[in-house]
Structures are given as structure tokens and as C-alpha cells.
Motif scaffolding. Structure first.
Motif, PDB file in Angstrom:
ATOM      1  N   TYR A 269       0.811  -1.220   0.000  1.00 58.59           N
ATOM      2  CA  TYR A 269       0.000   0.000   0.000  1.00 58.59           C
ATOM      3  C   TYR A 269       0.846   1.274   0.000  1.00 58.59           C
ATOM      4  N   MET A 270       2.172   1.142  -0.045  1.00 59.16           N
ATOM      5  CA  MET A 270       3.046   2.303   0.042  1.00 59.16           C
ATOM      6  C   MET A 270       3.166   3.017  -1.301  1.00 59.16           C
ATOM      7  N   ALA A 271       3.169   4.333  -1.259  1.00 59.35           N
ATOM      8  CA  ALA A 271       3.243   5.155  -2.465  1.00 59.35           C
ATOM      9  C   ALA A 271       4.669   5.163  -3.022  1.00 59.35           C
ATOM     10  N   PRO A 272       4.818   5.428  -4.344  1.00 64.38           N
ATOM     11  CA  PRO A 272       6.148   5.429  -4.965  1.00 64.38           C
ATOM     12  C   PRO A 272       7.133   6.375  -4.288  1.00 64.38           C
ATOM     13  N   GLU A 273       6.691   7.602  -3.956  1.00 63.72           N
ATOM     14  CA  GLU A 273       7.629   8.564  -3.365  1.00 63.72           C
ATOM     15  C   GLU A 273       8.146   8.102  -2.008  1.00 63.72           C
ATOM     16  N   MET A 274       7.341   7.334  -1.272  1.00 65.32           N
ATOM     17  CA  MET A 274       7.802   6.812   0.003  1.00 65.32           C
ATOM     18  C   MET A 274       8.858   5.733  -0.211  1.00 65.32           C
ATOM     19  N   LEU A 275       8.625   4.849  -1.186  1.00 61.59           N
ATOM     20  CA  LEU A 275       9.593   3.798  -1.485  1.00 61.59           C
ATOM     21  C   LEU A 275      10.903   4.378  -2.002  1.00 61.59           C
ATOM     22  N   LEU A 276      10.823   5.501  -2.727  1.00 64.30           N
ATOM     23  CA  LEU A 276      12.012   6.156  -3.268  1.00 64.30           C
ATOM     24  C   LEU A 276      12.706   7.042  -2.237  1.00 64.30           C
ATOM     25  N   ARG A 277      12.138   7.071  -1.014  1.00 67.27           N
ATOM     26  CA  ARG A 277      12.694   7.876   0.075  1.00 67.27           C
ATOM     27  C   ARG A 277      12.779   9.351  -0.295  1.00 67.27           C
ATOM     28  N   ARG A 278      11.761   9.820  -0.998  1.00 70.72           N
ATOM     29  CA  ARG A 278      11.669  11.229  -1.341  1.00 70.72           C
ATOM     30  C   ARG A 278      10.700  11.908  -0.378  1.00 70.72           C
ATOM     31  N   PRO A 279      10.785  13.230  -0.258  1.00 63.33           N
ATOM     32  CA  PRO A 279       9.808  13.935   0.586  1.00 63.33           C
ATOM     33  C   PRO A 279       8.393  13.656   0.084  1.00 63.33           C
ATOM     34  N   TYR A 280       7.469  13.420   1.004  1.00 63.00           N
ATOM     35  CA  TYR A 280       6.095  13.133   0.610  1.00 63.00           C
ATOM     36  C   TYR A 280       5.122  13.865   1.524  1.00 63.00           C
ATOM     37  N   SER A 281       3.869  13.842   1.136  1.00 63.53           N
ATOM     38  CA  SER A 281       2.827  14.544   1.892  1.00 63.53           C
ATOM     39  C   SER A 281       1.678  13.589   2.178  1.00 63.53           C
ATOM     40  N   SER A 307       9.001 -11.349  -5.168  1.00 66.44           N
ATOM     41  CA  SER A 307      10.221 -10.607  -4.881  1.00 66.44           C
ATOM     42  C   SER A 307       9.870  -9.206  -4.406  1.00 66.44           C
ATOM     43  N   ARG A 308      10.387  -8.814  -3.234  1.00 61.78           N
ATOM     44  CA  ARG A 308      10.126  -7.468  -2.722  1.00 61.78           C
ATOM     45  C   ARG A 308      10.684  -6.397  -3.669  1.00 61.78           C
ATOM     46  N   THR A 309      11.834  -6.677  -4.272  1.00 60.41           N
ATOM     47  CA  THR A 309      12.443  -5.719  -5.200  1.00 60.41           C
ATOM     48  C   THR A 309      11.550  -5.492  -6.405  1.00 60.41           C
ATOM     49  N   ARG A 310      11.027  -6.578  -6.996  1.00 61.04           N
ATOM     50  CA  ARG A 310      10.143  -6.433  -8.160  1.00 61.04           C
ATOM     51  C   ARG A 310       8.823  -5.784  -7.769  1.00 61.04           C
ATOM     52  N   LEU A 311       8.339  -6.081  -6.554  1.00 60.92           N
ATOM     53  CA  LEU A 311       7.122  -5.442  -6.072  1.00 60.92           C
ATOM     54  C   LEU A 311       7.310  -3.933  -6.014  1.00 60.92           C
ATOM     55  N   TYR A 312       8.408  -3.490  -5.406  1.00 67.13           N
ATOM     56  CA  TYR A 312       8.675  -2.058  -5.297  1.00 67.13           C
ATOM     57  C   TYR A 312       8.821  -1.418  -6.677  1.00 67.13           C
ATOM     58  N   ARG A 313       9.471  -2.149  -7.598  1.00 68.87           N
ATOM     59  CA  ARG A 313       9.671  -1.611  -8.940  1.00 68.87           C
ATOM     60  C   ARG A 313       8.335  -1.394  -9.643  1.00 68.87           C
ATOM     61  N   SER A 314       7.412  -2.352  -9.487  1.00 66.46           N
ATOM     62  CA  SER A 314       6.111  -2.205 -10.149  1.00 66.46           C
ATOM     63  C   SER A 314       5.303  -1.068  -9.540  1.00 66.46           C
ATOM     64  N   ILE A 315       5.452  -0.858  -8.231  1.00 73.53           N
ATOM     65  CA  ILE A 315       4.755   0.250  -7.586  1.00 73.53           C
ATOM     66  C   ILE A 315       5.310   1.583  -8.062  1.00 73.53           C
ATOM     67  N   VAL A 316       6.627   1.680  -8.109  1.00 73.91           N
ATOM     68  CA  VAL A 316       7.260   2.929  -8.542  1.00 73.91           C
ATOM     69  C   VAL A 316       6.870   3.265  -9.978  1.00 73.91           C
ATOM     70  N   ARG A 317       6.781   2.247 -10.835  1.00 69.12           N
ATOM     71  CA  ARG A 317       6.377   2.472 -12.224  1.00 69.12           C
ATOM     72  C   ARG A 317       4.884   2.738 -12.348  1.00 69.12           C
ATOM     73  N   GLY A 318       4.124   2.351 -11.337  1.00 70.88           N
ATOM     74  CA  GLY A 318       2.687   2.590 -11.367  1.00 70.88           C
ATOM     75  C   GLY A 318       1.958   1.786 -12.424  1.00 70.88           C
ATOM     76  N   LYS A 319       2.478   0.594 -12.747  1.00 63.63           N
ATOM     77  CA  LYS A 319       1.870  -0.230 -13.790  1.00 63.63           C
ATOM     78  C   LYS A 319       0.930  -1.252 -13.173  1.00 63.63           C
ATOM     79  N   TYR A 320      -0.324  -1.186 -13.577  1.00 62.66           N
ATOM     80  CA  TYR A 320      -1.307  -2.168 -13.135  1.00 62.66           C
ATOM     81  C   TYR A 320      -2.318  -2.354 -14.251  1.00 62.66           C
ATOM     82  N   SER A 321      -3.048  -3.442 -14.221  1.00 62.36           N
ATOM     83  CA  SER A 321      -4.079  -3.698 -15.230  1.00 62.36           C
ATOM     84  C   SER A 321      -5.374  -4.055 -14.530  1.00 62.36           C
TER      85      SER A 321
END
Length: 336
Positions: A269-281, A307-321
Motif C-alpha cells: 500500500y506504500m506510495a512510490p515517493e515513500m519507497l524512493l525515500r523522497r519527501p512526501y505529503s 520478490s520485494r524488489t520487483r514489487l517495489y519496482r512495479s509500484i514505482v512504475r505505477g503499472k497495473y491492469s
């Protein structure tokens, strides 16, 4: 769980939503394999309502008797741990849940006989104090129909007792599992209630940071029940944040907002900016709501990988169907 550490989840299966649920909430729920219904274990419920025994061979009366015996066996043990000031005001009825730093019991007010839940939090350890402070910072300031309501607090050096309204309708997660998925109309009603809570919380500078179906409870079992946002142990409240927690605080006169940096929550449920350790709101809560909307409409999670790494990558890319009407999902994911 304290901020700074994301929740570690076991591997998830891709065959059904029920198996996905098992992986998402394995740290708080026990299940047996689907092909062994006769060996089903007692299912541990969310710490806001009573546990039940899932055995298809038991009639309603048998289930109730077993449940009562379990509650009676547990009550004396936890009554002894409660401070006299608390037990003088509330009659302890049953243990209904437990967490890393807390125990939750169902109680009755001795004068009015009204039922409540008391969350007893151990605060000697720094982690327990952190979670307790986060919850209190929010609950002592909020009053909304779709946010769990704090009634009163008893504070002692080793423990803090939060008296809360008692939600008996179960988790949103349970209703999704029982139905498979929601109709668009039912999903819209649920999302509207969650949005109402988020609009209110965000207007106060509160970011939940762990929004998920397990933390959304129905006030009563009926179809017309309101949904309650609960579990503010990872929440951030603007006026109580430290310099380490806030990366930048904007000027109120210019309308700029403060932002956060700490990575915390449940990975799916974590947003891409949180996973990328960027400032978020507080927008990270909207991302989580988009994930919840997807689950309600499809009965599956939008981002899933062993894979946690692939999970994070898919979240960061925002790809879903998603097959079907995705207007609601597009709206909730649109800020990315």
C-alpha cells in the motif's frame, strides 16, 4: 511497529485473493489450508472486536459456549494487570485482541453498562511509547463519524489505557473476502466514507501512513454501517513532528505544505515517493486508497510479486491492469 521500518510480509500466492490476504495479514491472522476445513484454527480478529471459532461442524450454541469459555479463561489474567482506577470505572469483559505493545479488551461502563473497547499500551519501551504517542496525538484531536472515537485516557508510568468506541462489524477486508469483490455501487459507498475521513484528517495536518482494509472497521454488522478509520500508530501529526521527521515545512502564508521522509507502512500500500525515500505529503494516503479501491472492485491486489524488489519496482512504475470500468481507480491513482 515504529516508524522507520516497513512491515515484512511472507510470500504471496497469485491464485486467489484469499491466499493474497493470508500473506498480507499473516502477522495478525492464522489460517489453515483451504483443503483442510476440519483443521481450521481459531481466527485472530482485529484488536477491536471479538475473536471467533471457525468450525463448520459446530452449531451456533456450541460456538457461543466455546467463545464464552475462552473469554472467561482470559478475563481474570488481564483484570489483574489493569490499574484500580480503570477497573473502578469499567468492568473488564473479554480480551479481544493483542499487538506488539498492546492488549485490547471489551469492557462495560459500570454506571451506564455501555460497551467500549480499552486499548492497554505498554509504554516502557521506546518503541511502545512512540506508537502510543502517535495514536494519542491524533485521537485526542479528532471527532468525526468515520474515525474511531477516543472516549477517555488513563495514563500511568508503565501503561496507557485508551477507552475507545467499540466497533463490532468487522474489517473491510473480511467483507471483501466473503463476497469476492464489491459491486461498483458498494465500493463507491465505502470509498466515500474513507474519503470523508481522509479529508477531515488531512485538513488537520494528519497523515495516516498505514491505510489498508485491515485498519478500516464497520461500526456494526449491518449493510448500512459506517466505516471507521483506525490504528494511528504510524500516523504523523504536523504539530508534533520532529526535525528528523519533517524534511521541510512550508510557509503558511504562501500555502506551501510540510513534507515527510520516513519510510513506514505496509509495502503493498506504500506510495512510490515513500519507497524512493523522497519527501512526501498526505497524498500517500490517497495512493493507499487507490489500492483499496482496486481490491474492492476486483478482489485482488494491483501490485504483487514474490520478490520485494520487483514489487517495489512495479509500484514505482505505477503499472497495473484492470478489466472493466476503471474511472474510480484512474481518479485515485491520477496524482502520480
Amino acid at each position: 511497529m515504529g516508524c522507520g521500518n516497513s512491515k515484512v510480509l511472507p510470500e504471496a500466492s497469485k491464485k486467489s485473493y484469499v491466499s493474497v490476504v493470508q500473506s498480507l495479514v499473516a502477522f495478525s491472522k492464522g489460517h489453515e489450508d483451504d483443503d483442510e476445513p476440519k483443521k481450521q484454527k481459531k481466527k485472530q480478529k482485529n484488536p477491536w472486536f471479538s475473536a471467533s471459532v471457525d468450525n463448520p461442524h459446530l452449531g451456533p450454541s456450541s460456538k457461543q459456549q466455546i467463545k464464552q469459555r475462552q473469554e472467561w479463561n482470559k478475563v481474570p489474567k488481564y483484570k489483574d494487570k489493569f490499574e484500580p482506577r480503570v477497573t473502578a470505572r469499567y468492568d473488564i469483559k473479554a480480551l479481544i485482541g493483542r499487538g506488539s505493545f498492546s492488549r485490547v479488551v471489551r469492557v462495560e461502563h459500570r454506571a451506564t453498562r455501555q460497551p467500549f473497547a480499552i486499548k492497554m499500551m505498554e509504554v516502557e519501551a521506546p518503541e511502545g511509547r512512540e506508537v502510543c504517542d502517535s495514536e494519542l496525538a491524533v485521537l485526542q484531536r479528532v471527532s468525526h463519524a468515520n474515525v474511531i472515537q477516543l472516549v477517555e485516557v488513563f495514563q500511568f508510568p508503565q501503561r496507557v489505557y485508551m477507552v475507545l468506541e467499540l466497533a463490532t462489524g468487522g474489517e473491510l477486508l473480511d467483507r471483501v473476502v466473503s463476497r469476492g469483490h464489491f459491486t461498483e455501487r458498494d465500493a463507491t459507498q465505502a470509498i466515500q466514507m474513507i474519503l470523508a475521513a481522509l479529508v477531515y484528517l488531512h485538513s488537520l495536518g494528519i497523515t495516516h501512513r498505514d491505510l489498508k482494509p485491515e485498519n478500516l472497521l464497520y461500526y456494526h454488522p449491518g449493510a448500512d454501517s459506517r466505516l471507521l478509520v483506525t490504528d494511528f500508530g504510524l500516523s504523523a501529526f504536523a504539530s508534533t513532528l520532529t526535525r528528523c521527521e519533517i524534511s521541510e515545512r512550508g510557509n503558511e502564508e504562501t500555502g506551501e505544505s510540510w513534507s515527510l521522509r520516513t519510510t513506514c507502512g505496509t509495502p503493498e500500500y506504500m506510495a512510490p515517493e515513500m519507497l524512493l525515500r523522497r519527501p512526501y505529503s498526505c497524498a500517500v494516503d490517497m495512493w493507499a486508497l487507490g489500492v483499496i479501491a482496486y481490491i474492492l472492485l476486483s478482489g485482488t491486489v494491483p501490485f504483487e510479486d514474490d520478490s520485494r524488489t520487483r514489487l517495489y519496482r512495479s509500484i514505482v512504475r505505477g503499472k497495473y491492469s484492470f478489466r472493466g470500468n476503471v474511472s474510480l481507480l484512474d481518479f485515485l491513482f491520477s496524482y502520480v
